[in-house]
Enzyme design. Structure first.
Site, PDB file in Angstrom:
ATOM      1  CG  HIS A   1      -1.666  -1.246   1.478  1.00 58.69           C
ATOM      2  ND1 HIS A   1      -2.664  -1.679   0.637  1.00 58.69           N
ATOM      3  CD2 HIS A   1      -1.567  -2.195   2.451  1.00 58.69           C
ATOM      4  CE1 HIS A   1      -3.160  -2.823   1.092  1.00 58.69           C
ATOM      5  NE2 HIS A   1      -2.510  -3.156   2.182  1.00 58.69           N
TER       6      HIS A   1
ATOM      7  CB  SER B   1      -0.516   0.129  -4.350  1.00 56.58           C
ATOM      8  OG  SER B   1      -0.669   0.919  -3.204  1.00 56.58           O
TER       9      SER B   1
ATOM     10  CB  SER C   1      -4.363   0.740  -0.552  1.00 55.41           C
ATOM     11  OG  SER C   1      -3.336   0.201  -1.362  1.00 55.41           O
TER      12      SER C   1
ATOM     13  CG  ASP D   1       0.594  -5.894   2.565  1.00 55.48           C
ATOM     14  OD1 ASP D   1      -0.146  -6.867   2.823  1.00 55.48           O
ATOM     15  OD2 ASP D   1       0.431  -4.777   3.109  1.00 55.48           O
TER      16      ASP D   1
ATOM     17  CD  GLU E   1       3.366  -5.073   6.705  1.00 53.83           C
ATOM     18  OE1 GLU E   1       4.602  -5.229   6.759  1.00 53.83           O
ATOM     19  OE2 GLU E   1       2.748  -4.276   7.419  1.00 53.83           O
TER      20      GLU E   1
ATOM     21  CG  ASN F   1       0.963 -11.360   9.925  1.00 56.28           C
ATOM     22  OD1 ASN F   1       0.358 -10.289   9.974  1.00 56.28           O
ATOM     23  ND2 ASN F   1       0.466 -12.473  10.433  1.00 56.28           N
TER      24      ASN F   1
ATOM     25  CE  LYS G   1       1.626  -6.710   9.809  1.00 55.61           C
ATOM     26  NZ  LYS G   1       0.280  -7.191   9.524  1.00 55.61           N
TER      27      LYS G   1
ATOM     28  CG  ASP H   1      -0.423  -3.794  10.992  1.00 58.77           C
ATOM     29  OD1 ASP H   1      -1.578  -4.138  10.695  1.00 58.77           O
ATOM     30  OD2 ASP H   1       0.404  -3.424  10.140  1.00 58.77           O
ATOM     31  CG  ASN H   2      -2.361  -8.165  11.925  1.00 64.17           C
ATOM     32  OD1 ASN H   2      -1.455  -7.398  11.645  1.00 64.17           O
ATOM     33  ND2 ASN H   2      -2.425  -9.390  11.419  1.00 64.17           N
TER      34      ASN H   2
ATOM     35  CB  CYS I   1      -8.089  -3.660  12.419  1.00 64.25           C
ATOM     36  SG  CYS I   1      -7.179  -4.339  11.002  1.00 64.25           S
TER      37      CYS I   1
ATOM     38  CG  HIS J   1      -4.370  -9.097   1.604  1.00 65.52           C
ATOM     39  ND1 HIS J   1      -3.618  -8.004   1.978  1.00 65.52           N
ATOM     40  CD2 HIS J   1      -4.027  -9.369   0.330  1.00 65.52           C
ATOM     41  CE1 HIS J   1      -2.844  -7.645   0.963  1.00 65.52           C
ATOM     42  NE2 HIS J   1      -3.069  -8.455  -0.044  1.00 65.52           N
TER      43      HIS J   1
ATOM     44  CG  HIS K   1      -3.344  -0.139  10.294  1.00 63.72           C
ATOM     45  ND1 HIS K   1      -4.684  -0.307  10.053  1.00 63.72           N
ATOM     46  CD2 HIS K   1      -2.832  -1.381  10.449  1.00 63.72           C
ATOM     47  CE1 HIS K   1      -4.959  -1.596  10.066  1.00 63.72           C
ATOM     48  NE2 HIS K   1      -3.859  -2.265  10.294  1.00 63.72           N
TER      49      HIS K   1
ATOM     50  CB  SER L   1       4.079  -3.040  10.611  1.00 60.94           C
ATOM     51  OG  SER L   1       2.931  -3.134  11.402  1.00 60.94           O
TER      52      SER L   1
ATOM     53  CD  GLN M   1       8.000  -5.926   5.626  1.00 59.14           C
ATOM     54  OE1 GLN M   1       9.065  -6.364   5.177  1.00 59.14           O
ATOM     55  NE2 GLN M   1       6.850  -6.478   5.321  1.00 59.14           N
TER      56      GLN M   1
HETATM   57  P1  NAI Z   1      -6.225 -14.598  11.905  1.00 63.32           P
HETATM   58  O1  NAI Z   1      -5.878 -15.905  11.328  1.00 63.32           O
HETATM   59  O2  NAI Z   1      -5.663 -14.175  13.214  1.00 63.32           O
HETATM   60  O3  NAI Z   1      -7.817 -14.421  12.003  1.00 63.32           O
HETATM   61  C1  NAI Z   1      -8.741 -14.852  11.062  1.00 63.32           C
HETATM   62  C2  NAI Z   1      -9.861 -15.541  11.844  1.00 63.32           C
HETATM   63  O4  NAI Z   1     -10.941 -15.837  10.960  1.00 63.32           O
HETATM   64  C3  NAI Z   1      -9.419 -16.865  12.459  1.00 63.32           C
HETATM   65  O5  NAI Z   1      -9.641 -16.854  13.859  1.00 63.32           O
HETATM   66  C4  NAI Z   1     -10.275 -17.901  11.742  1.00 63.32           C
HETATM   67  O6  NAI Z   1     -10.628 -18.992  12.582  1.00 63.32           O
HETATM   68  C5  NAI Z   1     -11.492 -17.095  11.329  1.00 63.32           C
HETATM   69  N1  NAI Z   1     -12.222 -17.666  10.195  1.00 63.32           N
HETATM   70  C6  NAI Z   1     -11.749 -18.320   9.101  1.00 63.32           C
HETATM   71  N2  NAI Z   1     -12.752 -18.714   8.310  1.00 63.32           N
HETATM   72  C7  NAI Z   1     -13.896 -18.288   8.891  1.00 63.32           C
HETATM   73  C8  NAI Z   1     -15.269 -18.389   8.547  1.00 63.32           C
HETATM   74  N3  NAI Z   1     -15.668 -19.045   7.455  1.00 63.32           N
HETATM   75  N4  NAI Z   1     -16.173 -17.807   9.362  1.00 63.32           N
HETATM   76  C9  NAI Z   1     -15.803 -17.173  10.491  1.00 63.32           C
HETATM   77  N5  NAI Z   1     -14.505 -17.055  10.881  1.00 63.32           N
HETATM   78  C10 NAI Z   1     -13.572 -17.610  10.084  1.00 63.32           C
HETATM   79  O7  NAI Z   1      -5.803 -13.527  10.787  1.00 63.32           O
HETATM   80  P2  NAI Z   1      -5.683 -11.948  10.978  1.00 63.32           P
HETATM   81  O8  NAI Z   1      -4.277 -11.608  11.287  1.00 63.32           O
HETATM   82  O9  NAI Z   1      -6.759 -11.490  11.865  1.00 63.32           O
HETATM   83  O10 NAI Z   1      -5.916 -11.450   9.488  1.00 63.32           O
HETATM   84  C11 NAI Z   1      -7.183 -11.590   8.849  1.00 63.32           C
HETATM   85  C12 NAI Z   1      -7.119 -10.989   7.449  1.00 63.32           C
HETATM   86  O11 NAI Z   1      -6.888  -9.585   7.537  1.00 63.32           O
HETATM   87  C13 NAI Z   1      -5.994 -11.516   6.575  1.00 63.32           C
HETATM   88  O12 NAI Z   1      -6.440 -11.571   5.239  1.00 63.32           O
HETATM   89  C14 NAI Z   1      -4.921 -10.465   6.722  1.00 63.32           C
HETATM   90  O13 NAI Z   1      -3.996 -10.503   5.665  1.00 63.32           O
HETATM   91  C15 NAI Z   1      -5.735  -9.218   6.759  1.00 63.32           C
HETATM   92  N6  NAI Z   1      -5.162  -8.027   7.397  1.00 63.32           N
HETATM   93  C16 NAI Z   1      -5.713  -6.837   7.019  1.00 63.32           C
HETATM   94  C17 NAI Z   1      -5.278  -5.660   7.581  1.00 63.32           C
HETATM   95  C18 NAI Z   1      -5.861  -4.372   7.144  1.00 63.32           C
HETATM   96  O14 NAI Z   1      -5.304  -3.319   7.432  1.00 63.32           O
HETATM   97  N7  NAI Z   1      -6.976  -4.344   6.464  1.00 63.32           N
HETATM   98  C19 NAI Z   1      -4.208  -5.634   8.604  1.00 63.32           C
HETATM   99  C20 NAI Z   1      -3.744  -6.944   8.967  1.00 63.32           C
HETATM  100  C21 NAI Z   1      -4.217  -8.081   8.386  1.00 63.32           C
END
Ligand code: NAI
Length: 478
Positions: free
Chosen positions: A55, A78, A83, A133, A199, A224, A229, A233-234, A238, A344, A397, A405, A409
């Site tokens: 991003h 990006s 983003s 990322d 990331e 990550n 991180k 960050d997560n 968020c 993501h 963020h 984060s 990196q």
């Molecule tokens: P995580 O693995 O900690 O959490 C995901 C959760 O979703 C898990 O607890 C899992 O059991 C649950 N899950 C999976 N399938 C499901 C379903 N069908 N129904 C309900 N729950 C379900 O992963 P994290 O770190 O929370 O990341 C989640 C996503 O967010 C990833 O794609 C990551 O890359 C992205 N992300 C986005 C950010 C942003 O700024 N928008 C920042 C950091 C991560």
């Protein structure tokens, strides 16, 4: 200065505005500034070509310029079509710190063109190290490499029309076009590559799958899963940027509303906490019993989307999984229920199914906000076309948490480059040592006025701790 043709941004005249915001961000990013102070003179990245697919925001500009201070030669794009902050991209190009190919509101063809351009230096060669990322740069290289093998062996040329995935269509098109003129391009790139630092959760999943299948072509550092991180960050990132995105997009009152957060991992926990703090009634869906129990203990109702879909005002997906909110679910929602994703990729929400829903009409309200009206007259408001709404509808963020984060990196990039000839890293996925994680945290305490208590030698002996190995065992979960 960056030469004409070696960048593509929306509007260079935004550079001055971008620079002012970068300067404000620098004050909020003590970890990155400490990296400049500590390593700037030594130039540990001298000679390294660094490509970034992450991003292109103000915070990322501070990362880019830190890597530049450390000696890197940079090209950037990006990792999401919505983003980019155009003033950040302009400021980086104007200062001459990196080639940038990124603007807010790319189409998919442009997106993959930017990735391709960022991977290709003026002499036609690729990068030494990558900051990825979500893994799109890594994906393009792996797909290209695979296609070259098939081409050499059986003369097979990839057929973009063989896929109904719009992203993959672009990937195959780039590879197909390149095969004719440069049939060893991706092999040459892989030969040169020292590694990638990834990331986000979704990109790490992709890397681990490749390592497991034995198809990973270069070493990878999983940034990550540094505690500083994903547990910051997560979670806190968020917690900040989810409500920001929803409010900038819709200005809806959150207090009193019923919000479902799908997924209660790190992103889900931050998302749910912010909605609760805003006065919303929060419901969680989970597949993992441990995360579901955690949600219960925080006082959240845990149930399925199907059970409550008609009662929801807002639903946010945070799972990193696909097919979480389907068109048939949206057909059952209240009029003007808000549907968004902060995971993501955009496949958490069934955008394809929604667009094809019989009789559906799409009303564009403003960029990244659309109302889809069903034949019965009720509509749902979809944010950022199902892509991550905190970066699509707001600015992602804030600087302070991104400093954590991006300090990881930076350390990962230096680690990969300094070990390029030591054989320390094989084609596998690694995490940074805990002492570095602790160092990242330490670098951010001062800014918040925190004072750390000093462990005495007697205390260390009493709890059997060797501080030089870190304050906690690797199994500790924080
Ligand atoms: P995580 O693995 O900690 O959490 C995901 C959760 O979703 C898990 O607890 C899992 O059991 C649950 N899950 C999976 N399938 C499901 C379903 N069908 N129904 C309900 N729950 C379900 O992963 P994290 O770190 O929370 O990341 C989640 C996503 O967010 C990833 O794609 C990551 O890359 C992205 N992300 C986005 C950010 C942003 O700024 N928008 C920042 C950091 C991560």
């Amino acid at each position: 200065p960056i030469k004409e043709g070696q960048y593509k941004v929306r509007d260079l005249s935004l550079a001055e505005y971008g620079r002012k915001e970068i300067e404000l961000a620098e004050v909020e990013m003590p970890g990155l500034m400490a990296c400049r102070d500590e390593m700037g003179a030594r130039k540990p990245l001298a000679g390294a070509r660094v490509m970034g697919s992450l991003h292109m925001t103000i915070q990322t500009a501070v990362l880019i310029e830190t890597l530049y201070e450390l000696g890197a030669d940079l090209r950037w794009c990006s990792c999401n079509i919505f983003s980019t902050q155009d003033h950040a991209a302009a400021a980086v190009v104007a200062k001459g710190t990196s080639s940038v190919f990124a603007w807010k509101g790319e189409n998919l063809e442009e997106y993959w063109w930017c990735t391709d351009r960022a991977l290709t230096w003026e002499d036609g060669d690729g990068p030494d190290i990558i900051v990825d990322d979500g893994g799109d740069a890594t994906l393009l290289i792996h797909e290209g490499y695979k296609a070259e093998i098939a081409f050499e062996k059986d003369g097979v040329v990839p057929d973009p029309s063989s896929t109904d995935n719009a992203e993959y269509f672009q990937v195959l098109t780039i590879i197909k076009n390149g095969l004719k003129t440069n049939p060893k391009r991706w092999h040459k790139m892989v030969e040169r590559l020292v590694g990638v630092s990834e990331e986000t959760t979704t990109g790490v999943h992709r890397l681990i799958e490749r390592a497991r299948d034995g198809t990973l072509l270069f070493p990878a550092i999983n940034v990550n899963d540094c505690v500083t991180k994903s547990k910051f960050d997560n979670l806190y990132g968020c917690k900040h940027s989810l409500p920001d995105g929803i409010m900038r997009a819709t200005d809806v009152m959150l207090a009193g509303k019923t919000v479902m957060i799908c997924g209660y991992g790190d992103v889900g926990k931050g998302s749910a906490a912010s909605m609760k703090a805003a006065g919303a009634r929060v419901i969680i869906s989970e597949i993992d019993p441990i995360c579901a129990l955690q949600a219960c203990m925080e006082g959240f109702q845990v149930t399925t989307l199907d059970e409550v879909v008609e009662t929801l005002d807002i639903v946010v997906t945070t799972t990193g999984n696909k097919d979480i909110v389907m068109a048939k679910d949206m057909a059952r929602m209240k009029n003007n229920a808000i549907v968004g994703n902060i995971g993501h990729f955009d496949n958490e929400i069934d955008m394809a199914g929604l667009e094809k829903f019989p009789g559906i009409v799409r009303q564009n309200i403003k960029p990244q906000v659309d109302r889809f009206v069903f034949p019965d007259g009720h509509g749902v408001i979809v944010l950022a076309e199902g892509r991550l709404l905190n970066l699509g509808c707001a600015t992602g963020h804030p600087s302070f948490v991104m400093s954590c984060s991006f300090t990881n990196q930076t350390l990962a990039q230096v680690e990969l480059w300094e070990n390029r000839n030591t054989g320390k890293y094989e084609n596998n996925v690694y995490v940074l040592p805990k002492v570095l994680d602790e160092k990242v945290a330490r670098l951010h305490l001062g800014k918040l006025g925190a004072k750390l208590t000093k462990l005495t030698p007697e205390q260390a002996e009493y709890i059997g701790m060797d501080e030089s190995k870190g304050m906690k065992p690797d199994s500790y979960r924080y």
